[in-house]
Design a protein around this motif. Structure first.
Motif, PDB file in Angstrom:
ATOM      1  N   TYR A  46     -22.456 -19.450   0.349  1.00  0.00           N
ATOM      2  CA  TYR A  46     -21.214 -19.682  -0.389  1.00  0.00           C
ATOM      3  C   TYR A  46     -20.162 -18.796   0.266  1.00  0.00           C
ATOM      4  N   ARG A  47     -19.104 -19.389   0.825  1.00  0.00           N
ATOM      5  CA  ARG A  47     -18.124 -18.649   1.616  1.00  0.00           C
ATOM      6  C   ARG A  47     -16.789 -18.582   0.869  1.00  0.00           C
ATOM      7  N   GLN A  48     -16.756 -17.838  -0.209  1.00  0.00           N
ATOM      8  CA  GLN A  48     -15.527 -17.707  -0.986  1.00  0.00           C
ATOM      9  C   GLN A  48     -14.577 -16.701  -0.342  1.00  0.00           C
ATOM     10  N   VAL A  49     -13.265 -16.953  -0.469  1.00  0.00           N
ATOM     11  CA  VAL A  49     -12.252 -16.031   0.057  1.00  0.00           C
ATOM     12  C   VAL A  49     -12.184 -14.804  -0.833  1.00  0.00           C
ATOM     13  N   ARG A  50     -12.295 -13.627  -0.236  1.00  0.00           N
ATOM     14  CA  ARG A  50     -12.190 -12.348  -0.948  1.00  0.00           C
ATOM     15  C   ARG A  50     -11.214 -11.445  -0.214  1.00  0.00           C
ATOM     16  N   VAL A  51     -10.888 -10.320  -0.829  1.00  0.00           N
ATOM     17  CA  VAL A  51      -9.922  -9.382  -0.263  1.00  0.00           C
ATOM     18  C   VAL A  51     -10.626  -8.077   0.076  1.00  0.00           C
ATOM     19  N   THR A  52     -10.327  -7.527   1.256  1.00  0.00           N
ATOM     20  CA  THR A  52     -10.933  -6.274   1.689  1.00  0.00           C
ATOM     21  C   THR A  52      -9.850  -5.269   2.089  1.00  0.00           C
ATOM     22  N   GLN A  53     -10.174  -4.351   2.971  1.00  0.00           N
ATOM     23  CA  GLN A  53      -9.302  -3.230   3.327  1.00  0.00           C
ATOM     24  C   GLN A  53      -7.881  -3.670   3.694  1.00  0.00           C
ATOM     25  N   TYR A  54      -6.897  -2.954   3.135  1.00  0.00           N
ATOM     26  CA  TYR A  54      -5.470  -3.191   3.378  1.00  0.00           C
ATOM     27  C   TYR A  54      -5.016  -4.591   2.979  1.00  0.00           C
ATOM     28  N   MET A  92       0.809  -1.207   0.000  1.00  0.00           N
ATOM     29  CA  MET A  92       0.000   0.000   0.000  1.00  0.00           C
ATOM     30  C   MET A  92       0.849   1.267   0.000  1.00  0.00           C
ATOM     31  N   ARG A  93       2.114   1.155   0.358  1.00  0.00           N
ATOM     32  CA  ARG A  93       2.995   2.331   0.399  1.00  0.00           C
ATOM     33  C   ARG A  93       3.564   2.594  -0.994  1.00  0.00           C
ATOM     34  N   LEU A  94       2.704   3.029  -1.878  1.00  0.00           N
ATOM     35  CA  LEU A  94       3.074   3.268  -3.267  1.00  0.00           C
ATOM     36  C   LEU A  94       2.761   4.716  -3.636  1.00  0.00           C
ATOM     37  N   ASP A  95       3.569   5.273  -4.506  1.00  0.00           N
ATOM     38  CA  ASP A  95       3.346   6.654  -4.938  1.00  0.00           C
ATOM     39  C   ASP A  95       1.973   6.811  -5.587  1.00  0.00           C
ATOM     40  N   GLU A  96       1.540   5.792  -6.309  1.00  0.00           N
ATOM     41  CA  GLU A  96       0.250   5.867  -6.996  1.00  0.00           C
ATOM     42  C   GLU A  96      -0.929   5.854  -6.028  1.00  0.00           C
ATOM     43  N   VAL A  97      -0.712   5.293  -4.838  1.00  0.00           N
ATOM     44  CA  VAL A  97      -1.780   5.195  -3.840  1.00  0.00           C
ATOM     45  C   VAL A  97      -1.854   6.456  -2.976  1.00  0.00           C
ATOM     46  N   ARG A  98      -0.741   7.134  -2.814  1.00  0.00           N
ATOM     47  CA  ARG A  98      -0.637   8.251  -1.877  1.00  0.00           C
ATOM     48  C   ARG A  98      -1.697   9.342  -2.058  1.00  0.00           C
ATOM     49  N   PRO A  99      -1.976   9.792  -3.286  1.00  0.00           N
ATOM     50  CA  PRO A  99      -2.989  10.853  -3.438  1.00  0.00           C
ATOM     51  C   PRO A  99      -4.360  10.453  -2.900  1.00  0.00           C
ATOM     52  N   TYR A 100      -4.728   9.194  -3.069  1.00  0.00           N
ATOM     53  CA  TYR A 100      -6.020   8.716  -2.583  1.00  0.00           C
ATOM     54  C   TYR A 100      -6.020   8.632  -1.058  1.00  0.00           C
ATOM     55  N   TYR A 101      -4.892   8.203  -0.498  1.00  0.00           N
ATOM     56  CA  TYR A 101      -4.755   8.153   0.966  1.00  0.00           C
ATOM     57  C   TYR A 101      -4.867   9.554   1.550  1.00  0.00           C
ATOM     58  N   ASP A 102      -4.181  10.518   0.959  1.00  0.00           N
ATOM     59  CA  ASP A 102      -4.215  11.892   1.454  1.00  0.00           C
ATOM     60  C   ASP A 102      -5.629  12.473   1.374  1.00  0.00           C
ATOM     61  N   SER A 103      -6.339  12.140   0.316  1.00  0.00           N
ATOM     62  CA  SER A 103      -7.708  12.622   0.161  1.00  0.00           C
ATOM     63  C   SER A 103      -8.623  12.077   1.245  1.00  0.00           C
ATOM     64  N   LEU A 104      -8.495  10.774   1.525  1.00  0.00           N
ATOM     65  CA  LEU A 104      -9.329  10.152   2.560  1.00  0.00           C
ATOM     66  C   LEU A 104      -8.940  10.623   3.959  1.00  0.00           C
ATOM     67  N   ALA A 105      -7.667  10.916   4.163  1.00  0.00           N
ATOM     68  CA  ALA A 105      -7.193  11.355   5.479  1.00  0.00           C
ATOM     69  C   ALA A 105      -7.855  12.665   5.910  1.00  0.00           C
ATOM     70  N   LYS A 106      -8.290  13.444   4.945  1.00  0.00           N
ATOM     71  CA  LYS A 106      -8.955  14.717   5.253  1.00  0.00           C
ATOM     72  C   LYS A 106     -10.437  14.518   5.589  1.00  0.00           C
ATOM     73  N   LYS A 107     -10.901  13.291   5.487  1.00  0.00           N
ATOM     74  CA  LYS A 107     -12.333  13.015   5.676  1.00  0.00           C
ATOM     75  C   LYS A 107     -12.567  11.988   6.771  1.00  0.00           C
ATOM     76  N   ARG A 108     -11.744  12.041   7.816  1.00  0.00           N
ATOM     77  CA  ARG A 108     -11.843  11.041   8.890  1.00  0.00           C
ATOM     78  C   ARG A 108     -13.213  11.076   9.569  1.00  0.00           C
ATOM     79  N   GLY A 109     -13.765  12.279   9.730  1.00  0.00           N
ATOM     80  CA  GLY A 109     -15.080  12.400  10.357  1.00  0.00           C
ATOM     81  C   GLY A 109     -16.151  11.694   9.539  1.00  0.00           C
TER      82      GLY A 109
END
Length: 227
Positions: free
Chosen positions: A59-67, A1-18
């Motif tokens: 049906y309990r298939q394995v999926r991927v979620t946050q982080y 997750m520590r990627l340059d391409e991800v950073r702008p989205y992380y920064d955007s969400l960080a401003k919306k914690r409330g």
């Protein structure tokens, strides 16, 4: 997750914690209320599934979620038992693995109702990128990994736009390959835009559009052959 391409989205969400806190409160309260109200529907679906074909209700298939965390999603079973062992991870039109009751459940979009359990326990959220199987996530580009900043969702703009996803794959010889090459990148464009513009009002708008899409699909499918 520590990627340059991800950073702008992380920064955007960080401003919306409330708003993210409100989002989680809506998930808990909304899913709890709906689980109680829809319990008779859950019971009816469980009976129909068990009477129609051997195997579990869910049906309990394995999926991927946050982080990048993995979880076993709850979906009412609409296919034969162990269907994932005898075909692609996505379902095409007229997939022979789908059961008789399963076709009705899919047409009415009822198989997703059980994901209220996943929303309540925090593995999913009402609005967010649909959870993919691990091997699909392994094919994500660096930018696509930004969709893992939030929990996987029950619905999204991409879900609405691709509500008839199976029809995109109906003539494909290699369903998994076509999905990864052609369908997934297009869905991710919508998912990334949703993250970039996230707001509680935006979530409610997507939920209302989803209800409208499901109702519309129900009306349009009423004349379809039962097979």
């Amino acid at each position: 997750m520590r990627l340059d391409e991800v950073r702008p989205y992380y920064d955007s969400l960080a401003k919306k914690r409330g708003q993210l806190l409100v989002k989680r409160l809506v998930d808990i309260c909304g899913s709890a209320i709906l689980l109680v109200l829809l319990s008779p529907v859950f019971f009816g679906l469980a009976v129909a599934i068990k009477l129609d074909s051997p195997g579990p209700v869910f049906y309990r298939q394995v999926r991927v979620t946050q982080y990048g965390k993995v979880f076993r999603i709850y979906k009412f079973r609409t296919m034969c038992n162990h269907a994932d062992r005898i075909g692609a991870a996505v379902t095409a039109v007229d997939d022979p693995r789908v059961t008789r009751v399963g076709r009705v459940i899919r047409r009415l979009r009822l198989d997703e109702l059980s994901q209220l359990i996943d929303v309540f326990r925090g593995a999913m959220t009402f609005v967010g990128t649909r959870p993919e199987v691990p091997n699909y996530v392994g094919s994500y580009t660096p930018a696509m990994r930004a969709t893992l900043l939030l929990p996987a969702g029950v619905t999204s703009t991409a879900s609405i736009e691709f509500k008839d996803e199976a029809r995109f794959l109906q003539f494909a010889n290699d369903v998994d390959g076509v999905y990864l090459r052609d369908v997934l990148p297009r869905k991710m464009e919508f998912n990334l835009r949703d993250i970039e513009s996230f707001s509680i009002l935006g979530d409610f708008s997507i939920m209302l559009k989803t209800v409208a899409a499901v109702v519309g699909a129900g009306h349009s499918s009423s004349g379809e052959s039962s097979g």
